[in-house]
Design an enzyme around this catalytic site. Structure first.
Site, PDB file in Angstrom:
ATOM      1  CG  PHE A 107      -2.179   0.747   1.098  1.00 32.21           C
ATOM      2  CD1 PHE A 107      -3.381   0.081   0.864  1.00 32.21           C
ATOM      3  CD2 PHE A 107      -2.197   2.134   1.172  1.00 32.21           C
ATOM      4  CE1 PHE A 107      -4.562   0.782   0.725  1.00 32.21           C
ATOM      5  CE2 PHE A 107      -3.371   2.846   1.028  1.00 32.21           C
ATOM      6  CZ  PHE A 107      -4.560   2.180   0.810  1.00 32.21           C
ATOM      7  CG  PHE A 142      -4.566  -4.097   9.574  1.00 30.68           C
ATOM      8  CD1 PHE A 142      -5.012  -3.332  10.639  1.00 30.68           C
ATOM      9  CD2 PHE A 142      -4.993  -5.413   9.468  1.00 30.68           C
ATOM     10  CE1 PHE A 142      -5.869  -3.878  11.593  1.00 30.68           C
ATOM     11  CE2 PHE A 142      -5.840  -5.966  10.410  1.00 30.68           C
ATOM     12  CZ  PHE A 142      -6.286  -5.203  11.484  1.00 30.68           C
ATOM     13  CD  GLU A 143      -3.176  -6.579   5.730  1.00 28.94           C
ATOM     14  OE1 GLU A 143      -2.652  -5.598   5.187  1.00 28.94           O
ATOM     15  OE2 GLU A 143      -4.357  -6.602   6.096  1.00 28.94           O
ATOM     16  CB  ALA A 165       3.874   4.779   3.471  1.00 31.53           C
ATOM     17  CB  VAL A 166      -0.336   4.712   7.752  1.00 30.82           C
ATOM     18  CG1 VAL A 166      -1.859   4.724   7.859  1.00 30.82           C
ATOM     19  CG2 VAL A 166       0.213   3.333   8.091  1.00 30.82           C
ATOM     20  CB  ILE A 167      -0.871   8.655   3.425  1.00 33.98           C
ATOM     21  CG1 ILE A 167       0.619   8.294   3.232  1.00 33.98           C
ATOM     22  CG2 ILE A 167      -1.127  10.121   3.063  1.00 33.98           C
ATOM     23  CD1 ILE A 167       1.146   8.462   1.848  1.00 33.98           C
ATOM     24  CG  ASP A 170     -11.390  12.514   2.577  1.00 33.16           C
ATOM     25  OD1 ASP A 170     -10.474  13.348   2.731  1.00 33.16           O
ATOM     26  OD2 ASP A 170     -11.848  12.181   1.459  1.00 33.16           O
ATOM     27  CG  HIS A 173      -9.264   3.128   7.092  1.00 29.75           C
ATOM     28  ND1 HIS A 173      -9.899   2.008   7.553  1.00 29.75           N
ATOM     29  CD2 HIS A 173      -8.293   2.680   6.251  1.00 29.75           C
ATOM     30  CE1 HIS A 173      -9.342   0.936   7.031  1.00 29.75           C
ATOM     31  NE2 HIS A 173      -8.355   1.313   6.234  1.00 29.75           N
ATOM     32  NE  ARG A 212       8.450  13.058   8.170  1.00 30.76           N
ATOM     33  CZ  ARG A 212       8.159  14.297   7.748  1.00 30.76           C
ATOM     34  NH1 ARG A 212       7.856  14.522   6.481  1.00 30.76           N
ATOM     35  NH2 ARG A 212       8.183  15.314   8.588  1.00 30.76           N
TER      36      ARG A 212
HETATM   37  N1  LIG Z   1      -4.763   3.205   4.060  1.00 33.10           N
HETATM   38  C1  LIG Z   1      -3.602   2.530   4.214  1.00 33.10           C
HETATM   39  C2  LIG Z   1      -3.549   1.148   4.316  1.00 33.10           C
HETATM   40  N2  LIG Z   1      -4.697   0.458   4.304  1.00 33.10           N
HETATM   41  C3  LIG Z   1      -4.745  -0.943   4.086  1.00 33.10           C
HETATM   42  C4  LIG Z   1      -4.588  -1.720   5.351  1.00 33.10           C
HETATM   43  O1  LIG Z   1      -3.235  -1.696   5.756  1.00 33.10           O
HETATM   44  C5  LIG Z   1      -4.950  -3.170   5.142  1.00 33.10           C
HETATM   45  O2  LIG Z   1      -4.173  -3.710   4.112  1.00 33.10           O
HETATM   46  C6  LIG Z   1      -6.424  -3.387   4.803  1.00 33.10           C
HETATM   47  O3  LIG Z   1      -7.230  -2.757   5.757  1.00 33.10           O
HETATM   48  C7  LIG Z   1      -6.766  -4.903   4.804  1.00 33.10           C
HETATM   49  O4  LIG Z   1      -6.532  -5.493   6.058  1.00 33.10           O
HETATM   50  N3  LIG Z   1      -2.372   0.512   4.440  1.00 33.10           N
HETATM   51  C8  LIG Z   1      -1.217   1.216   4.459  1.00 33.10           C
HETATM   52  O5  LIG Z   1      -0.140   0.626   4.565  1.00 33.10           O
HETATM   53  N4  LIG Z   1      -1.236   2.568   4.353  1.00 33.10           N
HETATM   54  C9  LIG Z   1      -2.399   3.253   4.234  1.00 33.10           C
HETATM   55  O6  LIG Z   1      -2.378   4.503   4.146  1.00 33.10           O
HETATM   56  C1  LIG Z   2      -5.179   5.404   6.030  1.00 33.05           C
HETATM   57  C2  LIG Z   2      -6.102   4.897   4.992  1.00 33.05           C
HETATM   58  O1  LIG Z   2      -6.503   3.777   5.007  1.00 33.05           O
HETATM   59  C3  LIG Z   2      -6.595   5.857   3.987  1.00 33.05           C
HETATM   60  O2  LIG Z   2      -6.275   5.436   2.689  1.00 33.05           O
HETATM   61  C4  LIG Z   2      -8.089   5.925   4.147  1.00 33.05           C
HETATM   62  O3  LIG Z   2      -8.571   6.969   3.424  1.00 33.05           O
HETATM   63  P1  LIG Z   2     -10.062   7.491   3.747  1.00 33.05           P
HETATM   64  O4  LIG Z   2     -10.070   7.862   5.194  1.00 33.05           O
HETATM   65  O5  LIG Z   2     -10.273   8.696   2.853  1.00 33.05           O
HETATM   66  O6  LIG Z   2     -11.008   6.372   3.445  1.00 33.05           O
END
Ligand SMILES: Nc1c(NC[C@H](O)[C@H](O)[C@H](O)CO)[nH]c(=O)[nH]c1=O
Ligand SMILES: CC(=O)[C@@H](O)COP(=O)(O)O
Length: 241
Positions: A107, A142-143, A165-167, A170, A173, A212
């Site tokens: 992701f 998450f995994e 990288a978690v970004i 809206d 989540h 980063r």
């Molecule tokens: N939004 C982001 C995710 N979302 C996906 C979750 O990590 C996961 O794969 C899904 O919920 C299925 O279990 N993952 C990231 O690494 N970064 C994000 O910004």
């Molecule tokens: C951190 C996330 O999973 C992100 O992609 C979710 O985006 P949204 O909050 O707009 O559904």
């Protein structure tokens, strides 16, 4: 360790290791590959070729200063080195032979790929061999935790480096994924007993993330690799059960 490296490169120690001192060395002296006795009446010069001590910059070195000389030695390594307290850190110069797994989330691959490259480049610069590194891809951050724990428990690696990288989007989540990734990596380390390093970016936007991942704020994958080496060394050389 840093002090030992400085020694080997510029100073010639005219004393030799005294068997008596080795015999008296407290507790775990076998943790060190070399132990230097510093009878303080040392003489220093830059002619290192005939030194009776062969200092290897890539080996752990323990210093033992005889109790009656400790006052005189004060200041040479800082006060803490002259006390009876043993200070233990991992080393960045003993990475050869250590094995690492990298768990990387697909992701936001545009960010995680350069983070991975930064990590691999740092491992290479610190002499970790390619065949001692396994890279495992997972769908998202998450995994990461469950895979890291599994790899840790396999006992095949001295440290597991986790990259993601978690970004922020809206909705809320972001918080769920970021917190799960952090607690997953933490649990993986605690449950497996193998250092699991948190190289997961948690950013408000893509610009922050790219900065980063090799941009103007450096490469956090590379930094995390250094942490992995230090922790792997700490466990392998000092904390092994
Ligand atoms: N939004 C982001 C995710 N979302 C996906 C979750 O990590 C996961 O794969 C899904 O919920 C299925 O279990 N993952 C990231 O690494 N970064 C994000 O910004
Ligand atoms: C951190 C996330 O999973 C992100 O992609 C979710 O985006 P949204 O909050 O707009 O559904």
């Amino acid at each position: 360790m840093e002090a030992a490296t400085a020694f080997s490169s510029s100073w010639f120690l005219k004393s030799s290791i005294l068997p008596r001192t080795l015999h008296n060395f407290p507790n775990n002296y076998h943790h060190y590959q070399s132990i230097i006795s510093l009878p303080v009446r040392y003489e220093l010069s830059s002619k290192s070729s005939s030194s009776p001590l062969r200092l290897h910059p890539q080996k752990e070195i323990g210093f033992w200063i005889e109790p009656w000389n400790r006052k005189k030695a004060k200041g040479l390594f800082g006060t803490s080195q002259t006390s009876a307290v043993r200070q233990i850190t991992g080393s960045l110069t003993c990475a050869e032979g250590l094995r690492f797994a990298i768990v990387v989330a697909r992701f936001n691959e545009i960010v995680t790929k350069p983070l991975l490259e930064g990590a691999l480049d740092t491992f290479k610069r610190y002499l970790v061999k390619e065949e001692d590194i396994d890279v495992v891809w997972v769908p998202g951050s998450f995994e990461i935790g469950v895979v890291a724990e599994n790899l840790g428990k396999s006992r095949k690696y001295q440290a597991i480096l986790c990259i993601g990288a978690v970004i922020r989007g809206d909705t809320s989540h972001y918080d769920a994924v970021a917190n799960s990734a952090a607690s997953g990596v933490l649990s993986a380390g605690l449950n497996s007993g193998v250092p699991c390093i948190f190289g997961v970016l948690t950013c408000d936007n893509m610009e922050q993330a790219l900065n980063r991942a090799g941009g103007k704020s450096g490469n956090k994958g590379s930094e995390a690799a250094l942490t992995a080496i230090e922790m792997a060394s700490l466990f392998e050389h000092h904390l092994k059960l």
